[in-house]
Write a protein that holds these residues in place. Structure first.
Motif, PDB file in Angstrom:
ATOM      1  N   ALA A 121      31.988  64.931  16.511  1.00 38.63           N
ATOM      2  CA  ALA A 121      32.576  65.036  15.173  1.00 38.63           C
ATOM      3  C   ALA A 121      34.084  65.217  15.226  1.00 38.63           C
ATOM      4  O   ALA A 121      34.579  66.159  15.850  1.00 38.63           O
ATOM      5  N   TRP A 122      34.804  64.347  14.529  1.00 47.06           N
ATOM      6  CA  TRP A 122      36.255  64.479  14.400  1.00 47.06           C
ATOM      7  C   TRP A 122      36.644  65.348  13.209  1.00 47.06           C
ATOM      8  O   TRP A 122      37.818  65.656  13.030  1.00 47.06           O
ATOM      9  N   VAL A 123      35.674  65.733  12.378  1.00 45.52           N
ATOM     10  CA  VAL A 123      35.934  66.639  11.264  1.00 45.52           C
ATOM     11  C   VAL A 123      34.827  67.686  11.259  1.00 45.52           C
ATOM     12  O   VAL A 123      33.843  67.579  11.991  1.00 45.52           O
ATOM     13  N   ASP A 124      34.970  68.711  10.442  1.00 42.48           N
ATOM     14  CA  ASP A 124      33.926  69.726  10.339  1.00 42.48           C
ATOM     15  C   ASP A 124      32.730  69.163   9.575  1.00 42.48           C
ATOM     16  O   ASP A 124      32.876  68.355   8.655  1.00 42.48           O
ATOM     17  N   LEU A 125      31.546  69.648   9.947  1.00 46.99           N
ATOM     18  CA  LEU A 125      30.312  68.975   9.565  1.00 46.99           C
ATOM     19  C   LEU A 125      29.235  69.990   9.223  1.00 46.99           C
ATOM     20  O   LEU A 125      28.944  70.889  10.008  1.00 46.99           O
ATOM     21  N   GLY A 126      28.648  69.864   8.039  1.00 47.81           N
ATOM     22  CA  GLY A 126      27.499  70.669   7.651  1.00 47.81           C
ATOM     23  C   GLY A 126      26.353  69.770   7.231  1.00 47.81           C
ATOM     24  O   GLY A 126      26.474  68.538   7.212  1.00 47.81           O
ATOM     25  N   PHE A 127      25.223  70.390   6.864  1.00 50.64           N
ATOM     26  CA  PHE A 127      24.006  69.627   6.600  1.00 50.64           C
ATOM     27  C   PHE A 127      23.308  70.112   5.334  1.00 50.64           C
ATOM     28  O   PHE A 127      23.210  71.314   5.086  1.00 50.64           O
ATOM     29  N   TRP A 128      22.794  69.149   4.565  1.00 50.68           N
ATOM     30  CA  TRP A 128      21.845  69.433   3.500  1.00 50.68           C
ATOM     31  C   TRP A 128      20.432  69.416   4.078  1.00 50.68           C
ATOM     32  O   TRP A 128      20.157  68.674   5.031  1.00 50.68           O
TER      33      TRP A 128
END
Length: 462
Positions: A121-128
């Motif tokens: 990941a090149w950016v911050d990442l969350g999940f539904w």
């Protein structure tokens, strides 16, 4: 710049929560430590970046992205999606629970995604998470594991492993989400209305549009709001394409229903009258509607009726889009429905927003602070403010460019914006104070729903 160093970013156009002004932004250890008068912070041994008249925006937060990995990585993946996000000024994305295999409907599915995303990941990442028929017992474990809420479809999703919810399923899912304090995000189209609409295959966009009428959104929203009233759940309507639902949402909010809504760049910048026959890059569900509807969506956005403008980036391979230039039939009825636009949302919206008299501050509210607030990231993301992550974007609001789909970082070179001239170019993106170089090693982090480990009861969120 290593994360432990300090830096100053200077611009005559810093877009702050209280307006746009010249300022110096001091960054230390990845966070914003100080916002000072323009030119007042001496560089010393600090790294100084002077942007001149190039605007400094907070990194955008896109809460509606289909990464599709694992399982359908040929459609999109964490590496390609997050590179595209960074190139488009998006520094945080929240990934949808489909079209990956497995979907994020169990903790095991969530862990499969987390493992696959590590180091990509090149950016911050969350999940539904996902709420589907039969998985009510999985919702609380998923919520405790850090998903930001739960997505449901009221009509078929397009993939068999993520079925839509019927009335009893919806009631059970919303009751459980109300109990645990979770946000329910809903694809609102009514399958009965869709089934009764004329189904005419072929290359004419008008026929596809008739097959997904605005009445399908209206009927679904009516049913959802009725269930939300009974259960007390907090609900969010995804990708509103029809302005006809807006009076329903206004009345529901006046009645005390906890309901919000979003719309997308393609509904605000494209129109049915512009879609060429056979150009299935424009196909999405719900569909892009006519110009008068688009104007009504803009009026609602200006009035604060949408909390977010997010991409609904839902790409696929060119063969599934059936595009004629790739040898396809151009049949709207059979093509995959989804718009690829993650890298282009900011300039697309700015192009149209500026034409309509809006400001960069408006765009930041719609695409950064609003989405951050929706998912509880107000204290860390979506604004240039002391204590926030130094997620920043150098944005030239006057630069024009022609969209070349082959030069985008999306895995597949398909987008309805191909060939269009847009205004506004991302020059640099910083994630927690570090310049994002998509040719170097990624350093994005996986993030979870802000919580203390306790389930919040609905009476505590009133």
């Amino acid at each position: 710049m290593p994360l432990s160093e300090t830096a100053v970013i200077r611009s005559r156009r810093v877009v702050l929560p209280d307006g746009e002004r010249p300022a110096d932004v001091l960054i230390r250890d990845g966070r914003i430590e100080q916002i000072a008068e323009h030119g007042s912070l001496l560089a010393g041994d600090q790294h100084l970046t002077d942007l001149g008249d190039t605007a400094l925006l907070p990194g955008l937060v896109d809460t509606h992205v289909h990464v599709n990995e694992p399982g359908r990585t040929e459609w999109e993946g964490f590496a390609t999606a997050t590179r595209a996000a960074a190139a488009g000024g998006v520094t945080t994305i929240i990934d949808m629970p489909l079209n990956s295999i497995p979907p994020t409907t169990t903790v095991a599915g969530l862990e499969a995604k987390r493992k696959t995303a590590e180091g990509q990941a090149w950016v911050d990442l969350g999940f539904w998470g996902g709420a589907v028929p039969g998985n009510v017992p999985d919702l609380e474990p998923l919520y405790r594991a850090g998903v930001f809420g739960f997505k449901s479809f009221l009509a078929p999703s397009g993939v068999d492993e993520f079925p839509h919810v019927e009335a009893a399923d919806l009631e059970a899912a919303l009751a459980e989400q109300a109990r645990i304090g979770a946000l329910a995000i809903i694809h609102a189209e009514d399958p009965t209305v869709l089934d009764s609409a004329p189904q005419q295959p072929g290359v004419h966009y008008r026929d596809f549009l008739a097959s997904r009428p605005a009445d399908a959104e209206t009927a679904a929203v009516v049913r959802l709001l009725d269930t939300a009233r009974r259960t007390g759940a907090r609900v969010h309507i995804l990708h509103v394409s029809s302005a006809a639902v807006l009076p329903l949402l206004r009345q529901a909010r006046e009645d005390g229903v906890r309901v919000t809504a979003e719309t997308c760049p393609h509904y605000l910048t494209l129109a049915a009258e512009q879609v060429p026959d056979g150009d299935t890059a424009f196909k999405c569900c719900p569909p892009i509607r006519d110009e008068s509807n688009r104007d009504a969506l803009w009026a609602a956005l200006a009035a604060g009726e949408f909390v977010a403008v997010v991409s609904d980036h839902s790409p696929s391979t060119p063969d599934l889009k059936l595009l004629p230039e790739f040898g396809g039939s151009g049949d709207f009825a059979k093509a995959w429905g989804g718009i690829a636009s993650l890298q282009l949302g900011l300039p697309a919206i700015w192009t149209e927003a500026r034409r309509r008299g809006h400001t960069l501050g408006d765009v930041v509210r719609w695409m950064a602070s609003g989405p951050a607030s929706l998912v509880g990231l107000t204290g860390t993301k979506g604004a240039i403010a002391v204590g926030h992550d130094a997620d920043l974007v150098a944005f030239d609001p006057d630069a024009d460019f022609a969209v070349n789909a082959g030069e985008l970082h999306h895995r597949n070179p398909v987008t309805p914006y191909a060939g269009r001239t847009l205004t506004g170019a991302v020059r640099t993106t910083w994630l927690r104070g570090r310049v994002v170089d998509v040719a170097a090693e990624p350093f994005g982090r996986q993030i979870t729903r802000p919580a203390d480990g306790q389930i919040t009861r609905p009476e505590e969120t009133q």
